[in-house]
Design a protein around this motif. Structure first.
Motif, PDB file in Angstrom:
ATOM      1  N   PRO A  78       0.737  -1.239  -0.027  1.00  0.00           N
ATOM      2  CA  PRO A  78      -0.044  -0.168   0.076  1.00  0.00           C
ATOM      3  C   PRO A  78       0.849   1.352   0.066  1.00  0.00           C
ATOM      4  CG  PRO A  78      -0.053  -0.884   2.258  1.00  0.00           C
ATOM      5  CD  PRO A  78       0.844  -1.861   1.316  1.00  0.00           C
ATOM      6  N   GLN A  79       0.176   2.328  -0.272  1.00  0.00           N
ATOM      7  CA  GLN A  79       0.619   3.673  -0.203  1.00  0.00           C
ATOM      8  C   GLN A  79      -0.355   4.551   0.362  1.00  0.00           C
ATOM      9  OE1 GLN A  79       2.146   5.395  -4.007  1.00  0.00           O
ATOM     10  NE2 GLN A  79       3.304   3.402  -4.406  1.00  0.00           N
ATOM     11  N   LEU A  80       0.136   5.365   1.332  1.00  0.00           N
ATOM     12  CA  LEU A  80      -0.697   6.264   2.054  1.00  0.00           C
ATOM     13  C   LEU A  80      -0.473   7.756   1.498  1.00  0.00           C
ATOM     14  CD1 LEU A  80      -2.809   7.042   4.350  1.00  0.00           C
ATOM     15  CD2 LEU A  80      -0.808   6.926   5.954  1.00  0.00           C
ATOM     16  N   TYR A  81      -1.536   8.384   1.484  1.00  0.00           N
ATOM     17  CA  TYR A  81      -1.423  10.011   1.214  1.00  0.00           C
ATOM     18  C   TYR A  81      -2.126  10.796   2.096  1.00  0.00           C
ATOM     19  CZ  TYR A  81       0.614   8.560  -3.424  1.00  0.00           C
ATOM     20  OH  TYR A  81       1.470   8.142  -4.364  1.00  0.00           O
ATOM     21  N   ILE A  82      -1.872  11.728   2.618  1.00  0.00           N
ATOM     22  CA  ILE A  82      -2.412  12.560   3.610  1.00  0.00           C
ATOM     23  C   ILE A  82      -2.317  14.119   3.006  1.00  0.00           C
ATOM     24  CG2 ILE A  82      -2.734  13.476   5.943  1.00  0.00           C
ATOM     25  CD1 ILE A  82      -1.662  10.684   6.769  1.00  0.00           C
ATOM     26  N   ASP A  83      -3.317  14.682   2.866  1.00  0.00           N
ATOM     27  CA  ASP A  83      -3.253  16.155   2.238  1.00  0.00           C
ATOM     28  C   ASP A  83      -2.574  16.364   1.195  1.00  0.00           C
ATOM     29  OD1 ASP A  83      -4.990  17.040   4.688  1.00  0.00           O
ATOM     30  OD2 ASP A  83      -3.216  17.347   5.882  1.00  0.00           O
ATOM     31  N   GLY A  84      -2.530  15.400   0.123  1.00  0.00           N
ATOM     32  CA  GLY A  84      -2.155  15.419  -1.021  1.00  0.00           C
ATOM     33  C   GLY A  84      -0.571  15.020  -1.128  1.00  0.00           C
ATOM     34  N   GLU A  85       0.054  14.632   0.075  1.00  0.00           N
ATOM     35  CA  GLU A  85       1.392  14.351   0.188  1.00  0.00           C
ATOM     36  C   GLU A  85       1.619  12.999   0.432  1.00  0.00           C
ATOM     37  OE1 GLU A  85       3.774  16.510  -0.199  1.00  0.00           O
ATOM     38  OE2 GLU A  85       2.621  18.078  -0.593  1.00  0.00           O
ATOM     39  N   PHE A  86       2.554  12.226  -0.272  1.00  0.00           N
ATOM     40  CA  PHE A  86       2.860  10.811  -0.173  1.00  0.00           C
ATOM     41  C   PHE A  86       3.431  10.680   1.313  1.00  0.00           C
ATOM     42  CE2 PHE A  86       6.086   7.464  -0.677  1.00  0.00           C
ATOM     43  CZ  PHE A  86       5.066   6.322  -0.888  1.00  0.00           C
ATOM     44  N   VAL A  87       2.964   9.706   1.978  1.00  0.00           N
ATOM     45  CA  VAL A  87       3.277   9.394   3.387  1.00  0.00           C
ATOM     46  C   VAL A  87       4.365   8.258   3.489  1.00  0.00           C
ATOM     47  CG1 VAL A  87       2.704   8.976   5.852  1.00  0.00           C
ATOM     48  CG2 VAL A  87       1.260  10.515   4.394  1.00  0.00           C
ATOM     49  N   GLY A  88       3.713   7.113   2.754  1.00  0.00           N
ATOM     50  CA  GLY A  88       4.666   6.077   2.676  1.00  0.00           C
ATOM     51  C   GLY A  88       3.946   4.668   2.999  1.00  0.00           C
ATOM     52  N   GLY A  89       4.751   3.686   2.916  1.00  0.00           N
ATOM     53  CA  GLY A  89       4.012   2.270   2.922  1.00  0.00           C
ATOM     54  C   GLY A  89       3.557   1.811   4.374  1.00  0.00           C
ATOM     55  N   SER A  90       3.406   0.658   4.441  1.00  0.00           N
ATOM     56  CA  SER A  90       2.874   0.255   5.823  1.00  0.00           C
ATOM     57  C   SER A  90       3.788   0.127   6.957  1.00  0.00           C
ATOM     58  CB  SER A  90       2.216  -1.566   5.740  1.00  0.00           C
ATOM     59  OG  SER A  90       3.414  -2.421   5.485  1.00  0.00           O
ATOM     60  N   ASP A  91       5.101  -0.241   6.539  1.00  0.00           N
ATOM     61  CA  ASP A  91       6.552  -0.258   7.579  1.00  0.00           C
ATOM     62  C   ASP A  91       6.622   1.182   7.879  1.00  0.00           C
ATOM     63  OD1 ASP A  91       6.699  -2.705   7.244  1.00  0.00           O
ATOM     64  OD2 ASP A  91       8.602  -2.522   5.663  1.00  0.00           O
ATOM     65  N   ILE A  92       6.598   2.380   6.942  1.00  0.00           N
ATOM     66  CA  ILE A  92       6.763   3.727   7.426  1.00  0.00           C
ATOM     67  C   ILE A  92       5.362   4.072   8.412  1.00  0.00           C
ATOM     68  CG2 ILE A  92       6.564   5.909   6.629  1.00  0.00           C
ATOM     69  CD1 ILE A  92       8.433   4.981   4.175  1.00  0.00           C
ATOM     70  N   MET A  93       4.476   3.737   7.833  1.00  0.00           N
ATOM     71  CA  MET A  93       2.984   4.091   8.667  1.00  0.00           C
ATOM     72  C   MET A  93       3.109   3.449  10.085  1.00  0.00           C
ATOM     73  SD  MET A  93       0.216   3.193   5.844  1.00  0.00           S
ATOM     74  CE  MET A  93      -1.184   3.190   6.721  1.00  0.00           C
ATOM     75  N   MET A  94       3.695   2.349  10.176  1.00  0.00           N
ATOM     76  CA  MET A  94       3.895   1.506  11.627  1.00  0.00           C
ATOM     77  C   MET A  94       4.895   2.327  12.484  1.00  0.00           C
ATOM     78  SD  MET A  94       2.519  -0.460  13.685  1.00  0.00           S
ATOM     79  CE  MET A  94       2.267  -2.030  13.223  1.00  0.00           C
ATOM     80  N   GLU A  95       5.959   2.805  11.862  1.00  0.00           N
ATOM     81  CA  GLU A  95       6.954   3.570  12.609  1.00  0.00           C
ATOM     82  C   GLU A  95       6.326   5.236  12.990  1.00  0.00           C
ATOM     83  OE1 GLU A  95      10.261   4.099  10.067  1.00  0.00           O
ATOM     84  OE2 GLU A  95      10.597   1.556   9.823  1.00  0.00           O
ATOM     85  N   MET A  96       5.744   5.708  12.018  1.00  0.00           N
ATOM     86  CA  MET A  96       5.179   6.946  12.343  1.00  0.00           C
ATOM     87  C   MET A  96       4.116   6.729  13.473  1.00  0.00           C
ATOM     88  SD  MET A  96       4.833   8.637   8.565  1.00  0.00           S
ATOM     89  CE  MET A  96       3.885  10.045   9.210  1.00  0.00           C
TER      90      MET A  96
END
Length: 104
Positions: free
Chosen positions: A73-91
């Protein structure tokens, strides 16, 4: 800009929180997408739009070029790319994801 990039752009900019994933929020079709949904729910995502890339091969390939990111997956918040599931978990673990989701 290609047609598929325009479609992705409209999705990303037209919704506050967008997750490009395999499957749906109710029925994720891969472990990483399932984890991404769980992390977003745990972080209290106020609104979430998901896009099932398995139903659209053009977007499935195009999203990788769009973000210069090879995986879904790829996550976008407010039009900006945030990252994939590993980055989401860290964040999420650091509280950064909740801060991003809850800012006005």
């Amino acid at each position: 800009m290609s047609n598929v990039h325009e479609r992705i752009d409209q999705l990303v900019k037209g919704h506050r929180v967008v997750l490009f994933m395999k499957g749906t929020a109710q029925f994720p079709m891969c472990g990483f997408s399932g984890r991404a949904i769980q992390v977003l729910k745990a972080a209290g995502a106020p609104e979430l739009t998901t896009f099932n890339v398995l139903e659209d091969e053009e977007v499935r390939q195009g999203i990788k070029d769009y973000a210069q990111w090879p995986t879904i997956p790829q996550l976008y918040i407010d039009g900006e790319f945030v990252g994939g599931s590993d980055i989401m978990m860290e964040m999420y673990q650091s509280g950064e994801l909740q801060a991003l989701l809850n800012k006005a």
